[in-house]
Design a protein around this motif. Sequence first.
Motif, PDB file in Angstrom:
ATOM      1  N   CYS A  90       0.879  -1.175   0.000  1.00 53.94           N
ATOM      2  CA  CYS A  90       0.000   0.000   0.000  1.00 53.94           C
ATOM      3  C   CYS A  90       0.913   1.220   0.000  1.00 53.94           C
ATOM      4  O   CYS A  90       1.644   1.434   0.963  1.00 53.94           O
ATOM      5  N   PRO A  91       0.889   2.015  -1.079  1.00 51.88           N
ATOM      6  CA  PRO A  91       1.786   3.165  -1.175  1.00 51.88           C
ATOM      7  C   PRO A  91       1.170   4.453  -0.612  1.00 51.88           C
ATOM      8  O   PRO A  91       1.773   5.515  -0.718  1.00 51.88           O
ATOM      9  N   HIS A  92      -0.028   4.350  -0.052  1.00 54.67           N
ATOM     10  CA  HIS A  92      -0.798   5.558   0.262  1.00 54.67           C
ATOM     11  C   HIS A  92      -0.508   6.120   1.642  1.00 54.67           C
ATOM     12  O   HIS A  92      -0.071   5.422   2.547  1.00 54.67           O
ATOM     13  N   CYS A  98      -7.443   5.147   1.350  1.00 53.67           N
ATOM     14  CA  CYS A  98      -7.491   4.083   0.347  1.00 53.67           C
ATOM     15  C   CYS A  98      -8.070   2.822   1.007  1.00 53.67           C
ATOM     16  O   CYS A  98      -8.124   2.725   2.224  1.00 53.67           O
ATOM     17  N   CYS A 100      -6.608  -0.081   0.807  1.00 48.18           N
ATOM     18  CA  CYS A 100      -5.560  -1.099   0.964  1.00 48.18           C
ATOM     19  C   CYS A 100      -4.639  -0.883   2.157  1.00 48.18           C
ATOM     20  O   CYS A 100      -3.861  -1.770   2.496  1.00 48.18           O
ATOM     21  N   ARG A 101      -4.703   0.284   2.798  1.00 45.52           N
ATOM     22  CA  ARG A 101      -3.805   0.521   3.928  1.00 45.52           C
ATOM     23  C   ARG A 101      -4.275  -0.297   5.130  1.00 45.52           C
ATOM     24  O   ARG A 101      -5.387  -0.158   5.613  1.00 45.52           O
TER      25      ARG A 101
HETATM   26 ZN   LIG Z   1      -3.416   1.993   0.046  1.00 41.40          ZN
END
Ligand SMILES: [Zn+2]
Length: 182
Positions: A90-92, A98, A100-101
């Motif tokens: 997860c790049p956020h 988001c 996905c975090r």
């Molecule tokens: Zn994410």
Amino acid sequence: MRVAVFFERDGVLNLMPSSQRQQPTPLTLAEFHLNPAAEEPLRELKAAGYVLLATTNQPGLSRGYQSRRELDLMHRNLCGRFGLDEVLVCPHDEMDECPCRKPKAGLLIEAAFKWHLDLDRCFVISDKWQDAHAAHVAGCTSLLIKSPWNGSGHRDFVVPDLAGAARKALNLHPQMLCPASC
Ligand SMILES: [Zn+2]
């Protein structure tokens, strides 16, 4: 359908520099030290037929202090040494909200589509409550390695270390060999 074991990256597959509450994430290949104690448990899980996946929150990618190139080098090392099939990132930033975090379950759901996984039969191994929460939401069994970051939320099992987590998974589902039809 296939089955997987998901691993938290930091503190499980790679060593963290301190036991302080706020652990700094390694940002370069030079700072990234693999955990030698992970080698044997992952080898056994792979031999039992599991897909091996790691998940990690890397907000430094959005905030600009983590280079994608260094991250890719670290993950290439990780996969090469431990036979991991993929590292899901997860790049956020927290503020991006988001799906996905972690503690959200987005990375597990994404992996299930990509790898055709039966999440009900998958395991999540971590030392942090966020992964146990994501596992619970996705329907996976969580194996929490005892640590100061266990929290008090839902978890299925608490184990002393990574080897204990792998043993538990293998005891619960000893034969996960993929049938010819999958
Ligand atoms: Zn994410």
